[in-house]
Motif scaffolding. Structure first.
Motif, PDB file in Angstrom:
ATOM      1  N   GLN A 175       8.363  -2.667   1.916  1.00  0.00           N
ATOM      2  CA  GLN A 175       8.099  -4.201   1.688  1.00  0.00           C
ATOM      3  C   GLN A 175       6.760  -4.693   2.282  1.00  0.00           C
ATOM      4  N   LEU A 176       6.386  -4.189   3.501  1.00  0.00           N
ATOM      5  CA  LEU A 176       5.118  -4.320   4.245  1.00  0.00           C
ATOM      6  C   LEU A 176       4.111  -3.555   3.725  1.00  0.00           C
ATOM      7  N   HIS A 177       4.497  -2.459   3.088  1.00  0.00           N
ATOM      8  CA  HIS A 177       3.051  -1.343   2.695  1.00  0.00           C
ATOM      9  C   HIS A 177       3.421  -0.737   1.585  1.00  0.00           C
ATOM     10  N   PRO A 178       3.521  -1.398   0.321  1.00  0.00           N
ATOM     11  CA  PRO A 178       3.982  -0.924  -0.893  1.00  0.00           C
ATOM     12  C   PRO A 178       3.241   0.310  -1.331  1.00  0.00           C
ATOM     13  N   GLY A 179       1.759   0.020  -1.269  1.00  0.00           N
ATOM     14  CA  GLY A 179       0.772   0.969  -1.642  1.00  0.00           C
ATOM     15  C   GLY A 179       0.426   2.134  -0.886  1.00  0.00           C
ATOM     16  N   ASN A 180       1.313   2.271   0.448  1.00  0.00           N
ATOM     17  CA  ASN A 180       0.688   3.217   1.492  1.00  0.00           C
ATOM     18  C   ASN A 180       0.978   4.719   0.951  1.00  0.00           C
ATOM     19  N   LYS A 181       0.195   5.649   1.407  1.00  0.00           N
ATOM     20  CA  LYS A 181       0.428   7.100   1.088  1.00  0.00           C
ATOM     21  C   LYS A 181       1.522   7.589   1.282  1.00  0.00           C
ATOM     22  N   ASP A 182       2.371   6.973   2.279  1.00  0.00           N
ATOM     23  CA  ASP A 182       3.610   7.569   2.638  1.00  0.00           C
ATOM     24  C   ASP A 182       4.713   7.061   1.793  1.00  0.00           C
ATOM     25  N   ALA A 183       4.383   6.157   0.938  1.00  0.00           N
ATOM     26  CA  ALA A 183       5.481   5.204  -0.033  1.00  0.00           C
ATOM     27  C   ALA A 183       6.053   6.353  -0.524  1.00  0.00           C
ATOM     28  N   PRO A 184       5.849   7.378  -1.445  1.00  0.00           N
ATOM     29  CA  PRO A 184       6.513   8.487  -2.024  1.00  0.00           C
ATOM     30  C   PRO A 184       7.470   9.129  -1.155  1.00  0.00           C
ATOM     31  N   TYR A 185       7.256   9.407  -0.027  1.00  0.00           N
ATOM     32  CA  TYR A 185       8.201  10.123   0.863  1.00  0.00           C
ATOM     33  C   TYR A 185       9.417   9.010   1.283  1.00  0.00           C
ATOM     34  N   VAL A 186       8.884   7.853   1.459  1.00  0.00           N
ATOM     35  CA  VAL A 186       9.835   6.890   2.010  1.00  0.00           C
ATOM     36  C   VAL A 186      10.811   6.571   0.753  1.00  0.00           C
ATOM     37  N   TYR A 187      10.325   6.578  -0.541  1.00  0.00           N
ATOM     38  CA  TYR A 187      11.312   6.304  -1.554  1.00  0.00           C
ATOM     39  C   TYR A 187      12.182   7.613  -1.860  1.00  0.00           C
ATOM     40  N   TYR A 188      11.621   8.596  -1.277  1.00  0.00           N
ATOM     41  CA  TYR A 188      12.568   9.940  -1.496  1.00  0.00           C
ATOM     42  C   TYR A 188      13.529   9.917  -0.335  1.00  0.00           C
TER      43      TYR A 188
END
Length: 281
Positions: free
Chosen positions: A107-120
């Motif tokens: 929610q705070l950082h939707p475009g962060n480079k770590d977003a793919p990992y967090v979704y996973y």
């Protein structure tokens, strides 16, 4: 006549004692729910949490990363700490806190480079809670949705490949749940309800391992209802798509009273079976 003592004066010491005890209990509760705030440099907090990770002390690690965000919410360390806190909670098998931390990060950082990992990571949290098919499959549905989100958003990422594998296993699990319910209905003589379950497997989970059995059970249900034409059509589909399956052999025997070797296909001289096969395919 003796004067009666003033009741308010008698109760005063008791009220004071109760008030003191209430304050003491409240303070004790506060001490348990939240550690005292001691400001520390962000580097010290983060490095301390990473040391806990190295020691596999996941509870201390999660608390440490949370403290980084609490004391230094606007530092660059706080963003990374949010991801690491979710990871630490996951490693501790505290899936609820892990998902909560991961969702807050997105929610705070939707475009962060770590977003793919967090979704996973969210997908993993749900996936590892999947229970046997005899129980409610809400978690399985959540796992499927979360894993499909990884593939949809980041199809070329390193996490998408594993997500696809887990999607196949998850769908197979959901199909297994439908089969369990369908078999129960079939045993109870609730043939329409059973048919609905088996058709759901065939239509919604076509790539799973349960489809051959679903076709066989569907044939059984139609025969039990006396709908021979539908039973023959379903059996022909099974024979065409899974000629080497044990379910094909069982279905052929069920309808014809003749045994067929596993792997054989209907022949032209095999009456209705061959004719139905050719008419459909």
């Amino acid at each position: 006549m003796l004067a009666r003592p003033d009741s308010s004066r008698l109760l005063m010491p008791l009220r004071q004692a109760l008030a003191v005890a209430f304050v003491a209990l409240a303070l004790a509760a506060c001490d348990k729910s939240e550690p005292p705030y001691v400001e520390r440099p962000v580097e010290d907090l983060y490095n301390g949490a990473m040391n806990a990770v190295a020691a596999n002390n996941w509870e201390a690690a999660a608390r440490g990363f949370d403290e980084v965000e609490r004391q230094h919410p606007y530092s660059v360390w706080a963003t990374k700490a949010q991801v690491m806190a979710a990871y630490a909670y996951y490693q501790k098998n505290n899936y609820t806190e892990a998902v909560s931390a991961a969702q807050r990060f997105l929610q705070l950082h939707p475009g962060n480079k770590d977003a793919p990992y967090v979704y996973y990571l969210i997908g993993l949290c749900y996936y590892e809670q999947i229970t046997d098919v005899g129980r409610d499959q809400k978690i399985t549905q959540q796992a499927l949705a979360a894993l499909e989100e990884v593939v949809r958003r980041y199809p070329s990422s390193e996490y998408a490949r594993d997500a696809r594998l887990k999607i196949d296993l998850t769908r197979d699990h959901l199909a297994g749940k439908e089969m369990t319910i369908g078999r129960y209905y079939l045993r109870q003589g609730l043939y329409i309800a059973a048919i609905n379950r088996f058709r759901a497997v065939i239509e919604n989970y076509q790539t799973t391992t349960h489809v051959p059995e679903a076709l066989h059970r569907l044939t059984e249900a139609y025969l039990s209802l006396g709908v021979l034409s539908e039973a023959q059509n379903v059996a022909a589909v099974l024979g065409y798509n899974y000629p080497g399956s044990e379910w094909y052999a069982d279905t052929y025997s069920l309808l014809t009273g003749q045994k067929v070797a596993s792997g054989d296909s209907p022949k032209e001289g095999e009456g209705w079976f061959g004719r139905t096969w050719r008419s459909i395919f």
